[in-house]
Scaffold this motif. Structure first.
Motif, mmCIF file in Angstrom:
data_model
loop_
_atom_site.group_PDB
_atom_site.id
_atom_site.type_symbol
_atom_site.label_atom_id
_atom_site.label_comp_id
_atom_site.label_asym_id
_atom_site.label_seq_id
_atom_site.Cartn_x
_atom_site.Cartn_y
_atom_site.Cartn_z
ATOM 1 N N THR A 28 0.287 9.547 0.558
ATOM 2 C CA THR A 28 -0.741 8.851 1.266
ATOM 3 C C THR A 28 -0.249 7.488 1.443
ATOM 4 O O THR A 28 -0.942 6.505 2.096
ATOM 5 N N LEU A 29 0.803 7.206 0.903
ATOM 6 C CA LEU A 29 1.536 5.880 1.022
ATOM 7 C C LEU A 29 1.897 5.527 2.455
ATOM 8 O O LEU A 29 2.574 6.505 3.085
ATOM 9 N N ARG A 30 2.001 4.353 2.594
ATOM 10 C CA ARG A 30 2.358 3.871 4.103
ATOM 11 C C ARG A 30 3.903 4.263 4.365
ATOM 12 O O ARG A 30 4.555 3.927 3.637
ATOM 13 N N MET A 86 11.103 9.421 4.275
ATOM 14 C CA MET A 86 10.383 8.243 5.060
ATOM 15 C C MET A 86 10.181 8.431 6.245
ATOM 16 O O MET A 86 11.284 8.975 7.116
ATOM 17 N N SER A 87 9.153 8.067 7.337
ATOM 18 C CA SER A 87 8.973 8.307 8.588
ATOM 19 C C SER A 87 10.143 7.342 9.278
ATOM 20 O O SER A 87 10.545 6.385 8.766
ATOM 21 N N VAL A 89 9.377 1.007 1.996
ATOM 22 C CA VAL A 89 10.267 1.599 1.050
ATOM 23 C C VAL A 89 10.112 1.106 -0.463
ATOM 24 O O VAL A 89 10.152 1.706 -1.323
ATOM 25 N N ALA A 90 10.215 -0.196 -0.362
ATOM 26 C CA ALA A 90 10.034 -1.116 -1.641
ATOM 27 C C ALA A 90 8.746 -0.813 -2.528
ATOM 28 O O ALA A 90 8.881 -0.617 -3.592
#
Ligand code: PEP
Ligand code: MN
Length: 345
Positions: free
Chosen positions: A51-53, A1-2, A10-11
């Motif tokens: 593509t997920l935040r 994750m960034s 994350v969830a």
């Protein structure tokens, strides 16, 4: 994750992964969180995770090929070639020498080349009945007549035969006459042909595509394995580079790289790699030294009249030097000749 991903981000990833039946293991570091996924890779692809935040990157850790990978098959495999009772091994304990003419041109030429190969220590005969030529005007091979010659020479010498198949429609007739099917560099990505070879019931010698990466080569082997045929031997035969002094550049490092990631045997073709007879002996020595499971070499009784690849065919002094290298060097790296391990030997 960034680094700036939130707990919510994350969830959300975990939820997505679980929604397709996967498991997500979250490990929080001081600066970053890493999520490890376990499950069906195909279903993860559909999630478009990149593509997920909050997602910085996605890395695949498992091999994309399953059946030919060493991840699930730690022991390296031995492939046996030939009829029961006189099968010849290609694998990690032995060193196998395959030799013969590039093309089957006549019964006499093939028998003579086979005898040369055998007296130099070769235990498997090579020879093309169907030639995949770059030019449609070049000699294309004798076809079924060539297969019959190979079958006769096998009877005369007792050597199992490997020969190339260039078209899925020819797989049954080639499998009927030969002990092993060869798929050449120009057909490595001919997926219909790979599948047909996978269904042939015969071991397959799969050459590396001249512009293929190692992963693409192993994926091609996976096509054969997926049809139920795990008797695949890989052959490094040189790749295209900017260097014009050899026909191709022999990627010798491919041998240990492939052996570390796949359980399949790997052999080297120094003849088609170099295209020059003066390089065949040194490159064969290199192949033995680097841990190849065998070499496959062009020999011809009269290279100057050969209809295909005369300049790389061995006879005389070079063939004697090769015979000596193949007799003496494998022992130094912990192997015995395939002839000593052959059934009935
Ligand atoms: C061959 O071995 O005869 C041959 C055509 O080799 P490649 O496919 O490696 O060019
Ligand atoms: Mn050739």
């Amino acid at each position: 994750m960034s680094a700036d991903a939130t707990d919510e981000d994350v969830a959300h990833v975990v939820e997505k992964v679980e929604s397709v039946g996967g498991e997500a293991f979250v490990s929080k570091g001081v600066l970053r969180t890493i999520i490890g996924l376990v499950g069906d890779i195909e279903s993860f692809h559909h999630l478009n995770l990149r593509t997920l935040r909050g997602v910085a990157d996605v890395h695949r850790i498992s091999d994309p090929y399953k059946l030919v990978s060493r991840q699930h098959h730690a022991e390296r495999s031995t492939v046996w070639v030939g009829p029961v009772g006189r099968r010849v091994p290609i694998g990690p304990d032995t060193f196998t020498f395959l030799a013969g003419p590039c093309a089957v041109e006549s019964a006499e030429q093939t028998l003579e080349a086979a005898r040369m190969a055998q007296s130099a220590g070769a235990t498997i005969l090579r020879g093309g009945a169907y030639k995949p030529r770059t030019s449609p005007y070049a000699f294309q091979g004798l076809g079924v007549r060539g297969l019959e010659i190979l079958a006769d020479v096998r009877e005369a010498t007792g050597m199992p035969v490997v020969t190339e198949v260039v078209d899925a429609r020819d797989v049954p007739v080639v499998a009927e006459h030969a002990d092993m099917l060869q798929i050449g560099t120009r057909n490595m990505a001919n997926f219909g042909l790979l599948q047909a070879a996978g269904e042939s019931g015969k071991p397959v010698l799969l050459k590396r595509g001249m512009t293929a990466t190692i992963e693409e080569w192993l994926m091609a082997a996976e096509y054969i394995a997926q049809r139920g045929n795990l008797d695949v031997v890989l052959c490094e035969r040189g790749i295209r580079t900017f260097e014009p002094s050899t026909r191709n550049t022999l990627d010798i490092s491919a041998v240990p790289v492939v052996q570390a990631t796949s359980h399949l045997p790997v052999i080297v073709d120094p003849s088609h790699a170099a295209g020059r007879k003066d390089l065949v002996v040194p490159l064969s020595r290199a192949a033995i030294g680097v841990g190849a499971d065998g070499v496959i070499v062009d020999v011809h009784p009269e290279p100057e009249t050969a209809l295909c690849d005369g300049p790389q065919a061995l006879l005389g002094t070079e063939l004697r030097d090769l015979a000596q290298a193949v007799r003496l060097l494998p022992e130094a790296v912990g192997r015995v000749g395939s002839g000593e391990r052959a059934e009935g030997a």
